[in-house]
Scaffold this active site. Structure first.
Site, mmCIF file in Angstrom:
data_model
loop_
_atom_site.group_PDB
_atom_site.id
_atom_site.type_symbol
_atom_site.label_atom_id
_atom_site.label_comp_id
_atom_site.label_asym_id
_atom_site.label_seq_id
_atom_site.Cartn_x
_atom_site.Cartn_y
_atom_site.Cartn_z
ATOM 1 N N ASP A 191 19.101 -4.734 26.592
ATOM 2 C CA ASP A 191 19.035 -3.366 27.127
ATOM 3 C C ASP A 191 19.895 -3.256 28.388
ATOM 4 O O ASP A 191 20.677 -2.314 28.555
ATOM 5 C CB ASP A 191 17.582 -2.919 27.376
ATOM 6 C CG ASP A 191 16.683 -4.007 27.942
ATOM 7 O OD1 ASP A 191 17.148 -5.155 28.094
ATOM 8 O OD2 ASP A 191 15.506 -3.722 28.244
ATOM 9 N N ASP A 251 29.350 -0.889 18.249
ATOM 10 C CA ASP A 251 29.554 0.567 18.133
ATOM 11 C C ASP A 251 29.652 1.181 19.532
ATOM 12 O O ASP A 251 30.499 2.038 19.797
ATOM 13 C CB ASP A 251 28.387 1.246 17.390
ATOM 14 C CG ASP A 251 28.641 1.376 15.892
ATOM 15 O OD1 ASP A 251 29.250 0.445 15.320
ATOM 16 O OD2 ASP A 251 28.230 2.388 15.292
ATOM 17 N N ASP A 262 25.737 -5.580 16.184
ATOM 18 C CA ASP A 262 26.074 -4.346 15.482
ATOM 19 C C ASP A 262 26.023 -3.163 16.453
ATOM 20 O O ASP A 262 26.958 -2.367 16.567
ATOM 21 C CB ASP A 262 25.080 -4.148 14.330
ATOM 22 C CG ASP A 262 25.519 -3.081 13.338
ATOM 23 O OD1 ASP A 262 26.634 -2.557 13.472
ATOM 24 O OD2 ASP A 262 24.730 -2.785 12.423
ATOM 25 N N TYR A 274 0.822 -1.228 0.000
ATOM 26 C CA TYR A 274 0.000 0.000 0.000
ATOM 27 C C TYR A 274 0.850 1.269 0.000
ATOM 28 O O TYR A 274 0.590 2.207 0.766
ATOM 29 C CB TYR A 274 -0.940 0.032 1.224
ATOM 30 C CG TYR A 274 -1.770 -1.200 1.423
ATOM 31 C CD1 TYR A 274 -2.601 -1.677 0.414
ATOM 32 C CD2 TYR A 274 -1.734 -1.886 2.638
ATOM 33 C CE1 TYR A 274 -3.367 -2.819 0.620
ATOM 34 C CE2 TYR A 274 -2.494 -3.016 2.850
ATOM 35 C CZ TYR A 274 -3.308 -3.482 1.837
ATOM 36 O OH TYR A 274 -4.060 -4.593 2.025
ATOM 37 N N LYS A 316 16.736 -11.001 24.277
ATOM 38 C CA LYS A 316 15.618 -10.093 24.546
ATOM 39 C C LYS A 316 14.359 -10.954 24.598
ATOM 40 O O LYS A 316 13.325 -10.615 24.037
ATOM 41 C CB LYS A 316 15.524 -9.019 23.440
ATOM 42 C CG LYS A 316 14.582 -7.868 23.740
ATOM 43 C CD LYS A 316 14.962 -7.061 24.974
ATOM 44 C CE LYS A 316 13.773 -6.230 25.436
ATOM 45 N NZ LYS A 316 13.980 -5.634 26.771
HETATM 46 MG MG MG Z 1 27.588 -0.738 12.667
#
Ligand code: MG
Ligand code: NAI
Length: 360
Positions: free
Chosen positions: A222, A250, A246, A147, A189
């Site tokens: 978390d 970082d 990922d 849509y 999680k």
């Molecule tokens: Mg990255």
């Protein structure tokens, strides 16, 4: 693979942005190391990336993967440009290499280095290895859009975990943990993501049970992110899905000083295909072309490549050289230094020579 020999053919893709600055810096260092250690590193350069896309409408040639497959390793800078959508650039080059060459482990060391200030108030040494599952998980190709342009426009992307994919990442991480403290942390999680994450937990637990010296702690991602900021020195090996790994890597590189320092190896542990070595950072368009990029992430990735190709002494020499340059106060702006990329590279080359083994 030509592990047993000292001759290796390496495909080099500098790519975009600061990749074009940090790759030449790292190649200069690798060439110096090679000449000292008697290695014959044969570099073949590929001008693939966003400029190539501008000329040809694709990030690499149709037979790009076949060309790369003939090499022992791939040395990549970064891809990504403001002119090309990331869906085209990353999915046109980096992701196909990771997938087609079954580079299912993304190994990302997170380590404090003398001379580099951590933004954390408490400064205990940090030495973590993040093992990121690199082929499946949240970065799946299953999904779609419906849509388009209508009020009920919608998008679905499925997370795919396979027993094969999770168990081989867990096996690699457990084997690694067994060579260190035996402490493995698995990012989960399963309190919120109720199908895929409990499956991840089960397969990780079953796999790690086969390694008697290794204990696994399942930590909600978390809380683990907070843990990485509050007490990172209590962590050793972390195994995480594609997305969680990922993000955590970082974060990890930032708590140790700068993303410009962080290396990574995209490994096909069986050696059926070449593995790929690249810094964690991207093409950094904000500083590209200014001679400001920190080359250490790229150089350290080069050290990981030497180790993978079977040359631990050469790898350790390169590692000691950039650590020595940092200890002596050299560094780029991102770590509070005043050197340009070129000057910092020169300091590392000087350290390589100073640390060269004395031959009779
Ligand atoms: Mg990255
Ligand atoms: P980025 O890692 O390129 O930059 C983030 C911040 O860190 C920027 O402020 C940058 O100046 C700084 N930085 C990064 N590397 C540095 C270095 N070596 N020395 C000093 N400072 C450094 O991430 P960003 O800005 O989110 O992404 C830029 C492009 O790169 C995007 O197109 C993105 O998709 C792509 N990318 C590509 C990756 C790869 O090729 N593996 C990985 C991450 C992003």
């Amino acid at each position: 693979m030509t592990n047993e020999t000292s001759r290796h053919s390496i495909a080099v893709i500098a790519g975009d942005g600061i990749g074009k600055e940090v790759v030449p810096s790292a190649i200069t260092c690798l060439e110096r190391i090679a000449s000292i250690h008697g290695l014959d590193l044969v570099f073949t350069y590929f001008d693939w990336g966003s400029d190539f896309y501008g000329r040809h409408g694709r990030m690499m040639p149709i037979d790009g993967l076949d060309q790369l497959a003939r090499h022992d390793a791939i040395f990549l800078g970064a891809v990504g440009s403001p002119e090309v959508p990331d869906t085209e650039s990353l999915w046109g080059l980096l992701i196909p290499i990771r997938r087609e060459f079954q580079q299912y482990i993304n190994l990302r060391p997170v380590k404090t280095l003398d001379g580099v200030k951590s933004p954390l108030a408490a400064a205990n040494p940090i030495d973590i290895l993040i093992v990121r599952e690199n082929n499946e998980g949240e970065y799946s190709e299953v999904g779609g859009r419906m849509y388009r342009g209508l009020p009920h426009e919608s998008a679905v992307q499925e997370t795919i975990f396979t027993r094969l994919g999770v168990s081989r990442a867990a096996r690699y991480a457990a084997a690694l943990a067994a060579t260190r403290t035996g402490r493995l942390t698995s990012a989960t999680k399963s309190n919120g993501i109720v199908h895929t994450m409990p499956f991840w937990d089960e397969v990780v637990a079953e796999t790690v049970a086969q390694y008697p010296g290794v204990t696994v702690t399942h930590e909600l991602v978390d809380a683990l992110a907070a843990h990485l900021v509050l007490k990172p020195w209590t962590l050793d090996v972390i195994v995480a899905s594609n997305l969680f790994g990922d993000i955590l890597s970082d974060l990890g590189s930032s708590v140790t000083g700068s993303i410009g320092l962080a290396p990574s190896a995209n490994l096909n542990p069986e050696g059926d295909f070449p593995s790929l070595f690249e810094p964690v950072h991207g093409s950094a368009p904000d500083i590209a072309g200014k001679n400001l990029a920190n080359p250490v992430g790229q150089i350290w990735s080069g050290a990981m490549m030497l180790e993978h190709l079977g040359h631990p002494d050469a790898a350790a020499h390169l590692q000691s050289a950039f650590e020595s340059a940092l200890r002596h106060g050299h560094g780029t702006r991102d770590i509070g230094g005043t050197s340009t990329t070129t000057e910092f590279t020169q300091a590392i080359l000087t350290a390589i020579d100073a640390l060269a083994p004395v031959t009779a």
